[in-house]
Design an enzyme around this catalytic site. Structure first.
Site, mmCIF file in Angstrom:
data_model
loop_
_atom_site.group_PDB
_atom_site.id
_atom_site.type_symbol
_atom_site.label_atom_id
_atom_site.label_comp_id
_atom_site.label_asym_id
_atom_site.label_seq_id
_atom_site.Cartn_x
_atom_site.Cartn_y
_atom_site.Cartn_z
ATOM 1 N N SER A 159 0.825 -1.201 0.000
ATOM 2 C CA SER A 159 0.000 0.000 0.000
ATOM 3 C C SER A 159 0.868 1.264 0.000
ATOM 4 C CB SER A 159 -0.950 -0.047 1.204
ATOM 5 O OG SER A 159 -1.966 0.905 1.074
ATOM 6 N N ASP B 284 -8.434 -5.705 -5.677
ATOM 7 C CA ASP B 284 -8.243 -4.476 -4.894
ATOM 8 C C ASP B 284 -8.689 -3.264 -5.699
ATOM 9 O OD1 ASP B 284 -7.341 -2.610 -2.979
ATOM 10 O OD2 ASP B 284 -5.327 -2.570 -3.847
ATOM 11 N N CYS C 31 -5.497 0.392 -4.549
ATOM 12 C CA CYS C 31 -4.210 0.425 -5.267
ATOM 13 C C CYS C 31 -4.275 -0.689 -6.312
ATOM 14 C CB CYS C 31 -3.033 0.237 -4.323
ATOM 15 S SG CYS C 31 -2.809 1.560 -3.122
ATOM 16 N N HIS D 245 -6.430 -6.293 -1.595
ATOM 17 C CA HIS D 245 -5.294 -5.462 -1.233
ATOM 18 C C HIS D 245 -4.246 -6.251 -0.446
ATOM 19 C CE1 HIS D 245 -3.599 -1.437 -0.684
ATOM 20 N NE2 HIS D 245 -3.457 -1.663 0.602
ATOM 21 N N MET D 246 -4.697 -7.127 0.437
ATOM 22 C CA MET D 246 -3.792 -7.919 1.280
ATOM 23 C C MET D 246 -3.625 -9.305 0.655
ATOM 24 S SD MET D 246 -5.824 -5.726 3.110
ATOM 25 C CE MET D 246 -5.929 -4.705 4.591
#
Length: 445
Positions: A153, A362, A365, A422-423
């Site tokens: 991130s 995501d 980003c 995202h993760m």
């Protein structure tokens, strides 16, 4: 135990050996104290495989203002917190299967860290470099191992700045004609064996990436998740946003960069935030518990347990997963929109390997913007990287399950991870483990 360094007299390293999370490996935790002003918390785990030979990897979460304990206890660490927040379970896909891992809470006032605030990425990188020097002096058995800096991130800002700081200091130390370099070397400053950088779903080149928020929300492989009117608002907001980012890139000061942050985030990210969807995964609604994930709340509960804080040597009254005052401080300093991708060409052209990976669900980003900036990055290999074909990334043991796409040229790689938000290590732990094992061992995807 307290460690000091003659070259960094204002820094001290306080260390203890906890036995939490994964008691089968050697651990160290504690603080980097900077005079009486700043105190950075870290937690280190040896590799489960060959700690004397496996590389060292520094992990940083983003925000800005979010704790790297999230990466540890939710994503890639040796354990994960349980749903109740009263214990942990083993993570068989941890990155310390083949690496020695350092999780660092930075900048100040993030997670267990505390003290006088730091609100820009460059200053933060100075403290990280000092931490590494003290850490490798105290634990010299790891100092000659390959070293990797990975972040997620806002790590798209941190990682290039830290990588550049290490690279430039190394160059000075290795230059036999540099009197300054020889002076610091005489004081015990070590060359850090920088091997690679890794950026996961990072914010790196805002001018390029903000162009693709509309596509991710309205025309991605997961389908449109916003109304037509919201999509039009996002698309129409980009020209004014781009104009302000270009001004920020030109002057790189708060006066030009703060307006870019507020204009772009209000006009382009705002319509998505209004939807109630998870900004870190377009497939999901935003749940309670912090960052739209209940596990974040469980991590906070676990790390605030008195016995856990005592074992880890945590000094703070209360652990917070994300500190929005730090986030706002970075925004008001203009740091959000600055062009940190400009650090990368020098590193690439000097042989430092760089991996950019992105979960393709995501929003915040997203993979479209991350792939685009890697293609547009101006470096000696740009034309060849842009012309390279995307190849299927298939995973062991069968080698017939496609889990993503990869594009590479020389020491630069972009990886799209299927079915991850995202993760990435949280959503696709097996793919994540395969990715990091291949990258660290320099095997092709």
């Amino acid at each position: 135990m307290v460690a000091e360094h003659t070259a960094f007299p204002q820094y001290k390293l306080r260390v203890r050996q906890p036995k939490l999370c994964d008691p089968t490996v050697k651990q160290y935790s504690g603080y980097l104290d900077v005079d009486s002003d700043k105190h950075f918390y870290f937690w280190f785990f040896e590799s489960r495989d060959r700690p004397a030979e496996d590389p060292v990897l520094l992990w940083l979460n983003g925000g800005p203002g979010c704790s790297s304990m999230t990466g540890l206890l939710m994503e890639l660490g040796p354990c994960r917190v349980n749903a109740k927040g009263d214990g942990v379970v083993n993570n068989p896909h941890s990155w310390n299967n083949h690496a020695n891992l350092i999780f660092l809470d930075q900048p100040v006032n993030v997670g267990y860290s505390y003290g006088r605030g730091v609100f820009n990425t460059v200053s933060a990188s100075e403290d990280v470099y000092a931490f590494l020097q003290l850490f490798f002096q105290q634990f010299n058995q790891y100092a000659s191992l390959p070293f990797h800096v990975f972040g997620e991130s806002y790590g798209g800002h941190y990682v290039p700045a830290i990588g550049s700081k290490i690279f430039r200091e190394n160059r000075q130390l290795l230059d036999t004609s540099s009197l300054v370099g020889q002076f610091w070397k005489g004081k015990g400053v070590q060359v850090i064996n920088l091997d690679s950088l890794g950026i996961g779903n990072g914010l790196v080149d805002e001018l390029v990436q903000y162009k693709y928020y509309h596509k991710m929300a309205c025309d991605s492989s997961y389908g449109s998740v916003l109304s037509e009117s919201a999509c039009r608002r996002m698309e129409n907001a980009y020209p004014a946003c781009a104009e302000k980012i270009e001004k920020c890139y030109r002057y790189e000061n708060a006066l030009s960069c703060v307006p870019a942050s507020f204009t772009c985030n209000r006009g382009i990210i705002g319509p998505y935030q209004e939807s109630g969807l998870n900004p870190y995964d377009v497939r999901e609604p935003c749940e309670s518990g912090g960052l739209c994930y209940p596990i974040i709340g469980a991590i906070e509960k676990y790390l605030n347990r008195p016995e856990v804080k005592a074992e880890l040597g945590a000094d703070v009254e209360k652990y917070q997963g994300c500190n929005m005052n730090v986030n706002m401080g970075f925004n008001l300093a203009g740091d959000w929109m600055k062009p940190y991708m400009r650090y990368l060409p020098e590193l690439l052209e000097s042989g430092i390997r760089i991996l950019v990976y992105a979960g393709d669900a995501d929003f915040i980003c997203n993979w479209y913007g991350n792939k685009a900036w890697t293609i547009e990055l101006s470096w000696a290999g740009q034309k060849q990287f842009a012309a390279a074909k995307d190849r299927a990334w298939t995973m062991k043991p069968t080698e017939d399950l496609q889990v993503g796409e990869v594009r590479s040229h020389e020491n630069f790689t972009f990886l799209r991870v299927f079915g991850a938000g995202h993760m990435v290590p949280y959503d696709q732990p097996e793919s994540s483990a395969d990715m990091i094992e291949r990258w660290l061992s320099k095997r092709d995807f």
